[in-house]
Design a protein around this motif. Structure first.
Motif, PDB file in Angstrom:
ATOM      1  N   LYS A  30       0.839  -1.196   0.000  1.00  0.00           N
ATOM      2  CA  LYS A  30       0.000   0.000   0.000  1.00  0.00           C
ATOM      3  C   LYS A  30       0.878   1.251   0.000  1.00  0.00           C
ATOM      4  O   LYS A  30       1.948   1.272   0.591  1.00  0.00           O
ATOM      5  N   ARG A  39       5.488   0.202   9.112  1.00  0.00           N
ATOM      6  CA  ARG A  39       4.297  -0.633   8.906  1.00  0.00           C
ATOM      7  C   ARG A  39       4.201  -1.135   7.460  1.00  0.00           C
ATOM      8  O   ARG A  39       3.138  -1.532   7.004  1.00  0.00           O
ATOM      9  N   TYR A  69       4.370   0.385   4.544  1.00  0.00           N
ATOM     10  CA  TYR A  69       3.775   1.205   3.495  1.00  0.00           C
ATOM     11  C   TYR A  69       4.879   1.746   2.586  1.00  0.00           C
ATOM     12  O   TYR A  69       6.000   2.010   3.044  1.00  0.00           O
ATOM     13  N   THR A  92      -3.375   4.397  -1.312  1.00  0.00           N
ATOM     14  CA  THR A  92      -4.292   4.065  -0.218  1.00  0.00           C
ATOM     15  C   THR A  92      -4.856   5.328   0.424  1.00  0.00           C
ATOM     16  O   THR A  92      -6.037   5.401   0.757  1.00  0.00           O
ATOM     17  N   LEU A 110      -2.276   7.066  11.574  1.00  0.00           N
ATOM     18  CA  LEU A 110      -2.441   5.685  11.118  1.00  0.00           C
ATOM     19  C   LEU A 110      -3.877   5.220  11.293  1.00  0.00           C
ATOM     20  O   LEU A 110      -4.438   4.545  10.414  1.00  0.00           O
ATOM     21  N   ILE A 131      -5.965   6.652   8.564  1.00  0.00           N
ATOM     22  CA  ILE A 131      -5.737   5.962   7.293  1.00  0.00           C
ATOM     23  C   ILE A 131      -6.441   4.614   7.263  1.00  0.00           C
ATOM     24  O   ILE A 131      -7.065   4.248   6.254  1.00  0.00           O
ATOM     25  N   GLU A 132      -6.375   3.869   8.361  1.00  0.00           N
ATOM     26  CA  GLU A 132      -6.774   2.463   8.357  1.00  0.00           C
ATOM     27  C   GLU A 132      -8.180   2.189   8.887  1.00  0.00           C
ATOM     28  O   GLU A 132      -8.781   1.170   8.542  1.00  0.00           O
ATOM     29  N   ASP A 133      -8.710   3.062   9.736  1.00  0.00           N
ATOM     30  CA  ASP A 133     -10.009   2.813  10.376  1.00  0.00           C
ATOM     31  C   ASP A 133     -11.128   3.417   9.527  1.00  0.00           C
ATOM     32  O   ASP A 133     -11.298   4.640   9.469  1.00  0.00           O
ATOM     33  N   GLN A 134     -11.899   2.558   8.906  1.00  0.00           N
ATOM     34  CA  GLN A 134     -12.953   3.016   8.000  1.00  0.00           C
ATOM     35  C   GLN A 134     -14.061   3.788   8.720  1.00  0.00           C
ATOM     36  O   GLN A 134     -14.844   4.490   8.081  1.00  0.00           O
TER      37      GLN A 134
END
Length: 312
Positions: A3, A25, A27, A64, A210, A213-216
């Protein structure tokens, strides 16, 4: 395929810190910069001007997320020219990044904007995300900035705006000049000392980015600050204690004004103003802070990191 996250204007203190956290992580990280193109420390730097479309926009397609740090520093005297550039640099970057997302065949799933707690003005009242805004130039900038970010819909991309507090970390940022003053026995109370500093450790800020970015689930505006603001007087006392420095003379308000204009060439309000902000929405999301005690956080940054570098 790994990503990719694009950091627009990410070559400063906050952007570099986040880039390192993202690389850890796994990326891929691309920084959009006004400088030259290069690859350094696993980061690919791509040129842009922050205002117009160009080849850089290809980096957005298939990424992403975008995190936008772009904006002229407010650490300056607010002349007419500087005021215009402070506003224009923020509005232009939001506009052109939005244009780039709308042109994507595979748009990023998240667009994160680095904002400011300055929208609340100079206040000692507790401010969560719903608190009333203050008044003045900095507030006007933040309001225009946030409006530009949220005014255009991106059908396939979440929008998150982080109002960032006083981020404490190594290798730059707001802490560096204060630590230098304290090391020379000049780290006394600034002005009345009653103005609040809404601080957070850079590791917690990176974790907030983070999560964004990752938690919808995350969408909208969040106060990106720690849960335990302190007054300037307490902050400077704690900083001196961590650095093993004794009493230091206070800097009265008139001296702050003179020093800001004549020596620092900056707006005195940056030192004399403050705000008591809390991260209500992050806490509601179940975010866990690694650093909630100011003294422990400062020791982690200023003492433990120095000891580690001496060992290395």
């Amino acid at each position: 395929m790994r990503k990719k996250v694009v950091l627009a204007g990410g070559s400063g203190f906050l952007g570099n810190a986040l880039a390192s956290a993202l690389i850890q992580r796994d990326y891929d990280v691309v920084i959009l910069t006004r400088g030259g193109e290069q690859v350094k420390n696993q980061i690919r730097y791509v040129h842009w001007d922050g205002a117009s479309m160009g080849d850089w926009s290809r980096e957005i397609d298939g990424s992403t997320a975008i995190v936008n740090f772009t904006g002229k520093s407010v650490n300056c005297i607010y002349t007419k020219k500087n005021r215009e550039e402070i506003i224009r640099s923020r509005i232009d970057s939001v506009r052109v990044l939005t244009d780039a997302v709308l042109q994507c065949s595979h748009p990023p799933q998240a667009f994160i904007q680095a904002g400011s707690l300055a929208i609340f003005g100079d206040t000692r009242e507790e401010c969560d995300e719903q608190a009333p805004h203050g008044t003045g130039f900095s507030v006007d900038v933040c309001e225009q900035w946030e409006h530009a970010f949220f005014s255009r819909e991106l059908p396939h991309t979440r929008k998150v705006l982080l109002r960032i507090g006083f981020a404490l970390g190594k290798n730059g940022g707001a802490l560096e000049p204060l630590a230098k003053l304290a090391s020379y026995h000049l780290g006394g109370t600034v002005g009345s000392g009653n103005q609040y500093i809404s601080w957070l450790h850079i590791d917690d800020l990176n974790a907030m980015f983070l999560a964004s970015i990752e938690d919808q689930r995350m969408q909208g505006i969040y106060n990106a600050t720690g849960p335990a603001p302190v007054t300037n007087k307490v902050f400077m006392q704690t900083l001196r204690r961590v650095l093993n420095k004794g009493w230091a003379p206070p800097t009265p308000t008139p001296m702050v004004w003179l020093g800001a204009y004549l020596i620092m060439r900056t707006d005195p309000g940056l030192a004399l103003g403050g705000r008591y902000c809390v991260p209500k929405r992050f806490l509601e999301h179940g975010f866990t802070f690694a650093h909630t005690d100011l003294e422990a956080a400062l020791r982690d940054i200023l003492v433990e990191s120095r000891a580690t570098s001496h060992v290395n």
